[in-house]
Design an enzyme around this catalytic site. Structure first.
Site, short mmCIF file in Angstrom:
data_model
loop_
_atom_site.label_atom_id
_atom_site.label_comp_id
_atom_site.label_asym_id
_atom_site.label_seq_id
_atom_site.Cartn_x
_atom_site.Cartn_y
_atom_site.Cartn_z
N CYS A 72 51.48 -33.87 -23.02
CA CYS A 72 52.60 -34.06 -22.09
C CYS A 72 52.13 -34.72 -20.79
CB CYS A 72 53.26 -32.72 -21.79
SG CYS A 72 54.73 -32.88 -20.76
N CYS A 76 52.58 -29.67 -14.73
CA CYS A 76 52.88 -28.25 -14.50
C CYS A 76 51.56 -27.45 -14.51
CB CYS A 76 53.84 -27.73 -15.56
SG CYS A 76 55.26 -28.82 -15.79
N CYS A 79 50.44 -25.09 -17.41
CA CYS A 79 50.72 -25.42 -18.81
C CYS A 79 49.53 -26.00 -19.59
CB CYS A 79 51.89 -26.39 -18.88
SG CYS A 79 52.41 -26.65 -20.59
N CYS A 116 63.74 -20.41 -31.41
CA CYS A 116 63.64 -21.32 -30.26
C CYS A 116 62.59 -22.39 -30.55
CB CYS A 116 63.19 -20.57 -29.02
SG CYS A 116 64.12 -19.08 -28.70
N CYS A 147 68.00 -22.28 -30.25
CA CYS A 147 67.68 -22.61 -28.86
C CYS A 147 66.64 -23.73 -28.90
CB CYS A 147 67.11 -21.38 -28.16
SG CYS A 147 66.65 -21.69 -26.43
N CYS A 207 69.70 -20.82 -21.10
CA CYS A 207 68.55 -19.92 -21.10
C CYS A 207 67.66 -20.43 -19.96
CB CYS A 207 67.83 -19.99 -22.44
SG CYS A 207 66.28 -19.06 -22.47
N ARG A 279 64.71 -11.44 -21.03
CA ARG A 279 63.62 -11.45 -22.02
C ARG A 279 62.26 -11.20 -21.39
NH1 ARG A 279 64.18 -16.33 -24.40
NH2 ARG A 279 65.94 -15.42 -25.48
N1 SAM Z 1 58.42 -29.38 -21.83
C1 SAM Z 1 59.59 -28.64 -21.65
C2 SAM Z 1 59.78 -28.18 -20.22
O1 SAM Z 1 58.83 -28.07 -19.50
O2 SAM Z 1 60.94 -27.93 -19.86
C3 SAM Z 1 59.72 -27.45 -22.58
C4 SAM Z 1 58.51 -26.61 -22.91
S1 SAM Z 1 57.77 -25.73 -21.56
C5 SAM Z 1 56.27 -25.17 -22.31
C6 SAM Z 1 58.80 -24.29 -21.38
C7 SAM Z 1 58.43 -23.25 -20.38
O3 SAM Z 1 57.31 -22.51 -20.83
C8 SAM Z 1 58.00 -23.68 -18.99
O4 SAM Z 1 59.07 -24.06 -18.17
C9 SAM Z 1 57.34 -22.41 -18.48
O5 SAM Z 1 58.29 -21.57 -17.84
C10 SAM Z 1 56.82 -21.75 -19.75
N2 SAM Z 1 55.34 -21.76 -19.78
C11 SAM Z 1 54.54 -22.79 -20.07
N3 SAM Z 1 53.24 -22.46 -19.97
C12 SAM Z 1 53.21 -21.15 -19.60
C13 SAM Z 1 52.15 -20.23 -19.32
N4 SAM Z 1 50.88 -20.58 -19.36
N5 SAM Z 1 52.49 -18.97 -18.98
C14 SAM Z 1 53.79 -18.59 -18.91
N6 SAM Z 1 54.83 -19.43 -19.15
C15 SAM Z 1 54.54 -20.69 -19.48
FE1 SF4 Z 2 55.00 -30.66 -20.19
FE2 SF4 Z 2 54.13 -28.18 -20.20
FE3 SF4 Z 2 55.37 -29.11 -18.06
FE4 SF4 Z 2 56.79 -28.68 -20.34
S1 SF4 Z 2 55.75 -27.14 -19.07
S2 SF4 Z 2 56.87 -30.48 -19.00
S3 SF4 Z 2 55.20 -29.16 -21.86
S4 SF4 Z 2 53.40 -29.84 -18.87
#
Ligand code: SAM
Ligand code: SF4
Ligand code: DTB
Length: 343
Positions: A72, A76, A79, A116, A147, A207, A279
């Site tokens: 990606c 973030c 992530c 989901c 979802c 959600c 959740r």
């Molecule tokens: N890429 C899309 C987005 O960011 O909207 C969808 C997938 S993203 C992985 C969905 C959510 O997963 C993020 O907004 C975050 O809240 C959660 N998430 C991702 N990595 C995480 C982590 N290490 N610990 C807890 N929650 C996490």
């Molecule tokens: Fe990409 Fe992870 Fe951010 Fe979703 S949460 S936009 S997968 S970097």
């Protein structure tokens, strides 16, 4: 109950787009006051709210599947799927439909009621949506709630998903507006609210939640809950994720959060969003049974169920079946099949 009762002020309505409105149902100070209640008073209030709207022994089991993993472009800070961090996650193309349906069938057989599907995209391309629509139709046809979480949506995309039979779109605000740019810089908070507005306008259920334990202050935790609770309507489904610290991400090494503070966050979400599915989401693998039990007592009534979240681990299905049994809790579907495997 202690004399520190916090009043509920129904006032002007706020929407995803104007959640900062001066007059909101839940001013941040009111939410912060809930956080500050003695623990037993807070849990008592959360229990009262929970029991007024739900069977406290019932839990929703939602199974997650990463249908497009890693690579990606976003930054973030939490992530493992961001390409710029060296986390050991291997990028994979979108999964074939039959693989997704195989996972969905298995989830249903284990007692899940919601499936989901997550994709590591900043936003889906139009041609990606063709494949996602087919997944939604297929999963829906199995009798599961659907979802998806695909990142930001553009014009018409939420309508396409609704047309395919999607029930919920997951898009998290993640944290308070004031803390947001400490965690993500490649898209802003308003982008998130815009996508949530599109989801609502298309008639999808929302959600939306966030992550706790990223180094935010208690006031910022209260600010995030207030943002959600002041949406009009508030989200039907509210995932409260505990940060899963992944080596290679900027947030790896953040000071751990006191578990009692996580439980407080659940309780405050329950009180301020009485009818939402709250959740207990990512991070359960790092929590003891006792902490999880307190989360349920604080009003959580949904979990991610399955050995994996998107890329990180989740408690084993069998372990969850044992935990729910010990707590006298049952799935919305009325069965948790993993229990049979233990006998
Ligand atoms: N890429 C899309 C987005 O960011 O909207 C969808 C997938 S993203 C992985 C969905 C959510 O997963 C993020 O907004 C975050 O809240 C959660 N998430 C991702 N990595 C995480 C982590 N290490 N610990 C807890 N929650 C996490
Ligand atoms: Fe990409 Fe992870 Fe951010 Fe979703 S949460 S936009 S997968 S970097
Ligand atoms: C949500 O709020 N939490 C889920 C789901 N929505 C998509 C994701 C948690 C991801 C945890 C880190 C991982 O497994 O990659």
């Amino acid at each position: 109950m202690s004399s520190q009762v916090v009043e509920f002020f129904p006032a002007a309505k706020a929407t995803a787009a104007n959640a900062n409105a001066a007059e909101s149902r839940w001013p941040v100070e009111q939410v912060a006051a809930l956080f500050a209640l003695p623990f037993s008073d807070l849990l008592y209030r959360a229990q009262q709210t929970h029991r007024a709207h739900f069977d406290p022994t019932e839990v929703e089991l939602a199974t997650l599947l990463s249908v497009k993993t890693g690579g990606c472009a976003e930054d973030c800070g939490y992530c493992p799927q961001a390409a710029r961090y060296d986390t050991g996650v291997t990028a994979q193309k979108i999964l074939p439909l039959d693989t997704v349906l195989e996972h969905a069938r298995e989830a249903k057989a284990h007692g899940a009621t919601r499936f989901c599907m997550g994709a590591a995209w900043r936003e889906p391309k139009e041609r990606d949506l063709d494949q996602i629509e087919a997944m939604v139709r297929g999963v829906k046809a199995l009798g599961l709630e659907t979802c998806v979480t695909l990142g930001m949506l553009g014009d018409g995309q939420a309508e396409r998903l609704k047309g395919a039979g999607l029930d919920y779109y997951n898009h998290n605000i993640d944290t308070a507006p004031e803390f947001y740019d400490k965690v993500i810089t490649t898209r802003d908070y308003q982008n998130r609210l815009d996508t949530l507005g599109r989801v609502r306008d298309a008639g999808l259920k929302v959600c939306c939640g966030g992550i706790v334990g990223m180094g935010e202050s208690r006031l910022q935790r209260a600010g995030r809950v207030a943002q959600l609770a002041n949406m009009d309507p508030y989200p039907e489904s509210v995932p409260v994720n505990h940060l899963v610290q992944v080596e290679g991400t900027p947030l790896h090494g953040t000071d751990p959060l006191d578990p009692l503070e996580f439980i407080r966050t659940i309780a405050v979400a329950r009180i301020t969003m009485p009818k939402a599915r709250v959740r207990l989401s990512a991070g359960r693998r790092q929590m003891s049974d006792a902490v999880q039990a307190l989360c349920f007592m604080a009003g959580a009534n949904s979990i991610f169920y399955g050995d994996k979240l998107l890329t990180t681990g989740n408690p084993e299905v069998q372990a969850d079946a044992v935990l729910l049994d010990k707590l006298g809790m049952h799935s919305r579907s009325g069965h948790v099949d993993a229990r049979c495997e233990l006998e």
